[in-house]
Design an enzyme around this catalytic site. Structure first.
Site, PDB file in Angstrom:
ATOM      1  N   ASP A 170       0.864  -1.185   0.000  1.00 56.04           N
ATOM      2  CA  ASP A 170       0.000   0.000   0.000  1.00 56.04           C
ATOM      3  C   ASP A 170       0.893   1.225   0.000  1.00 56.04           C
ATOM      4  O   ASP A 170       1.292   1.742   1.044  1.00 56.04           O
ATOM      5  CB  ASP A 170      -0.909  -0.019   1.230  1.00 56.04           C
ATOM      6  N   VAL A 171       1.214   1.706  -1.199  1.00 52.38           N
ATOM      7  CA  VAL A 171       2.178   2.797  -1.361  1.00 52.38           C
ATOM      8  C   VAL A 171       1.577   4.031  -2.036  1.00 52.38           C
ATOM      9  O   VAL A 171       2.154   5.111  -1.987  1.00 52.38           O
ATOM     10  CB  VAL A 171       3.414   2.318  -2.160  1.00 52.38           C
ATOM     11  N   LYS A 172       0.445   3.851  -2.716  1.00 51.97           N
ATOM     12  CA  LYS A 172      -0.270   4.951  -3.385  1.00 51.97           C
ATOM     13  C   LYS A 172       0.675   5.842  -4.188  1.00 51.97           C
ATOM     14  O   LYS A 172       0.626   7.067  -4.130  1.00 51.97           O
ATOM     15  CB  LYS A 172      -1.059   5.778  -2.363  1.00 51.97           C
ATOM     16  N   ARG A 173       1.524   5.209  -4.962  1.00 49.18           N
ATOM     17  CA  ARG A 173       2.529   5.936  -5.741  1.00 49.18           C
ATOM     18  C   ARG A 173       1.948   6.427  -7.063  1.00 49.18           C
ATOM     19  O   ARG A 173       0.965   5.890  -7.564  1.00 49.18           O
ATOM     20  CB  ARG A 173       3.733   5.038  -6.028  1.00 49.18           C
ATOM     21  N   THR A 186      -0.844  -0.263  -4.572  1.00 43.66           N
ATOM     22  CA  THR A 186      -1.883   0.753  -4.729  1.00 43.66           C
ATOM     23  C   THR A 186      -1.274   1.977  -5.412  1.00 43.66           C
ATOM     24  O   THR A 186      -0.117   2.325  -5.177  1.00 43.66           O
ATOM     25  CB  THR A 186      -2.480   1.164  -3.370  1.00 43.66           C
TER      26      THR A 186
END
Length: 372
Positions: free
Chosen positions: A105-108, A142
């Site tokens: 879950d890094v939302k890069r 993510t």
């Protein structure tokens, strides 16, 4: 078979559409556990990272045979510096060794070459003088889609080449998400609906055997009406559904995110599993986490059944796991439960090499004497 097919298959095998979020921080660790592994206390980032990792190992050991996936939130590791990032990767590697599908879950995101670097890090490979190397053990990451296709294509290319996937933010679970996501276009669509349409379009060429593309959608459980509408709008998109448990959403709130057969979504819970020991007095933290994961599974499955969202063609073999429904009491620890689950097809899980946690029979006996 793409990664969403594999996720679908693992969910079906365990009859459990949940993912355990490892948003682990030292404040969540029982004092007794910290004293056990670090008698002198946590005095550095390195100590904090090691304590978090050891806690995660115990949780993974307690969950891997009943929960198909883990989601590791990088922010909780970044705050412990370089040592935290080592714990981040070690946690993912350990969960993957145990047969779990691993989400970073890094939302890069960014555009062009920078997006490609993010993609290589979490769902691809990095070019090195001696060949291509996978930096992190994640199967899925993510991402933020709000930079448009310039920021998406590097990820879809990496996913296609490496058998990985992404979940793009569409309608998030936080209270203020509507400030931007609910803004309306002239054609009447909201911003999140427009993003949903793009996600369906972007993933069209990557659909797998079960009809889902490698680009999934993050759809918050705290907005049940929108989740139901998005399920109809995005028939080829797998949903990652946060907001269950600590954020207030229930099984009934989430049911609309699943298709008519109860498929196409996986529900995340983090704090309710990580901190389950706080609500189960006298129960070891790993056993408490397992108890909560089983309760969550039963809640979701019963709600789906109640709403008629059950795959009638699914064969109930009754072989989810030998220990899935054990009655665990306050004196039980995970080390007392013999888990003989075949993860890789031929080697019992209890015989697999465990990272930094291999205990001899003598050491186990000593531990039990100390606990007594």
């Amino acid at each position: 078979m793409n990664i969403m097919d594999k996720l679908y298959s693992r969910i079906s095998e365990l009859k459990n559409p949940t993912v355990a979020g490892l948003d682990t921080r030292i404040e969540y660790l029982p004092e007794s556990f910290v004293k056990e592994i670090m008698p002198e206390g946590i005095k550095s980032f390195e100590d904090a990272a090691e304590a978090v990792y050891q806690y995660n190992v115990r949780l993974v050991d307690a969950l891997y045979d009943i929960v198909p996936s883990v989601k590791v939130q990088v922010a909780y590791y970044e705050m412990y510096g370089a040592a935290g990032m080592v714990a981040f990767e070690k946690t993912m590697a350990y969960a993957k060794q145990k047969g779990m599908i691993v989400m970073a879950d890094v939302k890069r995101n960014d555009i062009g070459a920078t997006a490609a670097c993010y993609a290589n890090a979490y769902v691809g490979m990095t070019d090195m003088p001696y060949g291509k190397v996978k930096p992190f053990s994640s199967d899925i990451a993510t991402i933020n889609p709000y930079l448009g296709v310039d920021g998406i294509k590097p990820f879809t290319d990496a996913c296609a080449a490496n058998g990985t996937g992404v979940f793009a933010l569409v309608k998030t679970s936080n209270p203020s998400s509507g400030q931007l996501q609910d803004m309306k276009y002239e054609d009447g669509r909201t911003l999140y609906e427009a993003v949903a349409d793009l996600v369906e379009e972007w993933g069209a060429e990557t659909r797998g055997e079960m009809g889902y593309s490698v680009i999934g959608a993050v759809v918050g459980a705290t907005y049940p009406q929108q989740g139901t509408a998005l399920r109809a709008r995005m028939p080829h998109t797998f949903f990652l559904v946060p907001g269950y448990g600590a954020q207030g959403a229930t099984g009934k709130d989430i049911a609309g995110c699943f298709d008519k057969n109860g498929n196409g979504a996986i529900v995340n819970a983090s704090r309710s599993i990580l901190c389950a020991w706080k609500k189960q007095e006298g129960v070891a933290f790993d056993v408490a986490a397992r108890n909560e994961a089983i309760r969550m599974r039963e809640d979701l499955c019963s709600c789906l059944k109640e709403m008629g969202k059950q795959d009638e063609s699914a064969e109930d073999t009754g072989e989810v796991s030998a220990a899935a429904d054990l009655e665990l009491d306050s004196v039980t620890t995970m080390d007392e439960i013999a888990l003989d689950v075949d993860v890789d097809g031929d080697i019992p899980a209890h015989e697999l090499g465990e990272i930094d946690r291999e205990l001899s029979l003598e050491e186990k006996a000593e531990e039990e004497e100390e606990e007594a």
